[in-house]
Design an enzyme around this catalytic site. Structure first.
Site, PDB file in Angstrom:
ATOM      1  N   ASP A  74       0.818  -1.211   0.000  1.00 14.05           N
ATOM      2  CA  ASP A  74       0.000   0.000   0.000  1.00 14.05           C
ATOM      3  C   ASP A  74       0.855   1.265   0.000  1.00 14.05           C
ATOM      4  O   ASP A  74       0.464   2.281  -0.583  1.00 14.05           O
ATOM      5  CB  ASP A  74      -0.925   0.000   1.211  1.00 14.05           C
ATOM      6  CG  ASP A  74      -2.115  -0.939   1.035  1.00 14.05           C
ATOM      7  OD1 ASP A  74      -2.280  -1.492  -0.061  1.00 14.05           O
ATOM      8  OD2 ASP A  74      -2.881  -1.114   2.008  1.00 14.05           O
ATOM      9  N   ASN A 148      -4.279   9.300   1.942  1.00 15.13           N
ATOM     10  CA  ASN A 148      -4.659   8.706   3.217  1.00 15.13           C
ATOM     11  C   ASN A 148      -4.928   9.742   4.300  1.00 15.13           C
ATOM     12  O   ASN A 148      -6.032   9.826   4.825  1.00 15.13           O
ATOM     13  CB  ASN A 148      -3.562   7.750   3.711  1.00 15.13           C
ATOM     14  CG  ASN A 148      -3.909   6.300   3.484  1.00 15.13           C
ATOM     15  OD1 ASN A 148      -4.896   5.976   2.834  1.00 15.13           O
ATOM     16  ND2 ASN A 148      -3.093   5.412   4.006  1.00 15.13           N
ATOM     17  N   ASP A 149      -3.882  10.496   4.664  1.00 13.24           N
ATOM     18  CA  ASP A 149      -4.038  11.353   5.833  1.00 13.24           C
ATOM     19  C   ASP A 149      -2.931  12.388   5.952  1.00 13.24           C
ATOM     20  O   ASP A 149      -1.887  12.302   5.301  1.00 13.24           O
ATOM     21  CB  ASP A 149      -4.090  10.517   7.124  1.00 13.24           C
ATOM     22  CG  ASP A 149      -2.925   9.540   7.265  1.00 13.24           C
ATOM     23  OD1 ASP A 149      -1.798   9.887   6.888  1.00 13.24           O
ATOM     24  OD2 ASP A 149      -3.147   8.412   7.753  1.00 13.24           O
ATOM     25  N   LYS A 159       6.026  13.012  22.927  1.00 14.40           N
ATOM     26  CA  LYS A 159       6.022  14.372  23.458  1.00 14.40           C
ATOM     27  C   LYS A 159       4.756  15.083  23.005  1.00 14.40           C
ATOM     28  O   LYS A 159       4.342  14.964  21.854  1.00 14.40           O
ATOM     29  CB  LYS A 159       7.259  15.145  22.994  1.00 14.40           C
ATOM     30  CG  LYS A 159       7.377  16.512  23.644  1.00 14.40           C
ATOM     31  CD  LYS A 159       8.709  17.172  23.318  1.00 14.40           C
ATOM     32  CE  LYS A 159       8.825  18.526  24.015  1.00 14.40           C
ATOM     33  NZ  LYS A 159      10.120  19.191  23.709  1.00 14.40           N
ATOM     34  N   ARG A 176      -4.779  18.603  22.742  1.00 16.80           N
ATOM     35  CA  ARG A 176      -3.526  18.428  23.479  1.00 16.80           C
ATOM     36  C   ARG A 176      -3.252  16.933  23.591  1.00 16.80           C
ATOM     37  O   ARG A 176      -4.057  16.195  24.152  1.00 16.80           O
ATOM     38  CB  ARG A 176      -3.619  19.065  24.867  1.00 16.80           C
ATOM     39  CG  ARG A 176      -3.774  20.574  24.858  1.00 16.80           C
ATOM     40  CD  ARG A 176      -3.980  21.121  26.263  1.00 16.80           C
ATOM     41  NE  ARG A 176      -3.959  22.578  26.288  1.00 16.80           N
ATOM     42  CZ  ARG A 176      -5.016  23.340  26.028  1.00 16.80           C
ATOM     43  NH1 ARG A 176      -6.186  22.754  25.727  1.00 16.80           N
ATOM     44  NH2 ARG A 176      -4.918  24.649  26.052  1.00 16.80           N
ATOM     45  N   TYR A 191      -3.702   4.795   9.976  1.00 20.48           N
ATOM     46  CA  TYR A 191      -3.380   5.312  11.314  1.00 20.48           C
ATOM     47  C   TYR A 191      -4.643   5.700  12.071  1.00 20.48           C
ATOM     48  O   TYR A 191      -4.748   5.518  13.287  1.00 20.48           O
ATOM     49  CB  TYR A 191      -2.432   6.499  11.165  1.00 20.48           C
ATOM     50  CG  TYR A 191      -1.778   6.985  12.441  1.00 20.48           C
ATOM     51  CD1 TYR A 191      -1.832   6.262  13.627  1.00 20.48           C
ATOM     52  CD2 TYR A 191      -1.067   8.183  12.447  1.00 20.48           C
ATOM     53  CE1 TYR A 191      -1.214   6.712  14.783  1.00 20.48           C
ATOM     54  CE2 TYR A 191      -0.442   8.649  13.598  1.00 20.48           C
ATOM     55  CZ  TYR A 191      -0.525   7.911  14.762  1.00 20.48           C
ATOM     56  OH  TYR A 191       0.088   8.364  15.893  1.00 20.48           O
TER      57      TYR A 191
END
Length: 292
Positions: A74, A148-149, A159, A176, A191
């Site tokens: 992919d 995709n993103d 972090k 946040r 994801y």
């Protein structure tokens, strides 16, 4: 039903999985199958150099090919769709990888796929693309496309980042946490899914905003919005990066703004006619499998 069809089936441009010279004999066998059916095969220069062959400049290959082929997983297909987007050529993925949500023609199915191609038993899915740009505080502008993103996160794992999000120029939330994913329906099984976002049917016209490990006592949930809404992001206090399809990275500094909207043209993915998205979900995600 989408009636988009190939104008001709005379030439195909190939891109191979990067850093995988062992794919050479597989490509050679597939090229032979294409050529036996009268389809001219061009191989992108970078892929050709990897396997010790002469290739065609990528731009020329895209311009002259009737359709494009990614041979890999992919990730290879995502890169090809993004890089070839200005030519709007249909892209088919031959899966030489593992998961294969997008690259869904197996190596063994290539002869069947070619027979079906000439018989007109195929379909071209139009998939929403993200058209985005980053406006730097300096006034510079960086443009990008994504299938995709787009993920805004810290360059340092685990972090926190602070991401302010606006829709149609109105601020609606401050995230946040480890990051924020802006996903297309095509990317909803990537994801976004791992971060707890919803699976969205790939032909839906929507964006999905999914926080990654929100550092908040409030109920930060994924949000699905119509694709004709313009999204604006900015960060504060902490360093951040914008990652495009998991492959391109851009630094985001305080004062920079990330703009995301739907691209004017869709990506065009070429599939076998009988491909069923829900069967893919069941097979890849083991839905309903009591032994999983």
């Amino acid at each position: 039903m989408n009636k988009d069809r190939l104008q001709k089936i005379e030439s195909a441009g190939f891109v191979l999985k990067p850093d995988s010279p062992e794919i050479k004999p597989i490509f050679q066998e597939i090229r032979k199958l294409f050529e036996e059916r009268g389809i001219r095969v061009a191989l992108a220069e970078r892929s050709a150099a990897m396997i010790g062959e002469r290739g065609t400049p990528f731009e020329k290959m895209c311009e002259e090919s009737d359709f494009l082929v990614s041979l890999g997983g992919d990730g290879t297909l995502l890169s090809l769709v993004r890089r070839s987007y200005p030519w709007h050529k249909p892209v088919v993925g031959i899966n030489a990888g593992n998961l294969g949500f997008l690259a869904d023609v197996t190596i063994e199915e290539v002869p069947i796929f070619l027979d079906q191609l000439f018989d007109g038993r195929y379909r071209i899915d139009c998939r929403l693309m993200i058209a985005g740009h980053i406006e730097k505080a300096s006034g510079a502008k960086v443009e990008f496309f994504a299938l995709n993103d787009v993920v805004v996160s810290s360059p340092i794992p685990s972090k926190m980042v602070i991401v302010n999000a606006s829709i149609e120029e109105e601020r609606f939330n401050t995230y946040r946490g480890d990051g924020l994913i802006i996903s297309t329906p095509t990317g909803s099984t990537a994801y976004n899914l791992a971060a707890g976002g919803p699976v969205v049917y790939p032909l839906t016209r929507a964006f999905i905003l999914t926080p990654v490990l929100a550092h908040s006592l409030t109920n930060q949930r994924p949000l699905v919005v119509p694709a004709d809404f313009a999204i604006e992001l900015d960060t504060e206090k902490y360093e951040a990066i914008a990652t495009i399809d998991g492959q391109e990275r851009y630094e985001i500094e305080e004062g920079d703004r990330v703009f995301i909207s739907v691209a004017k043209e869709d990506a065009r993915l070429l599939h076998r006619q009988e491909r069923n998205y829900f069967s893919v979900l069941r097979d890849k995600l083991h839905w309903g499998d009591r032994n999983w």
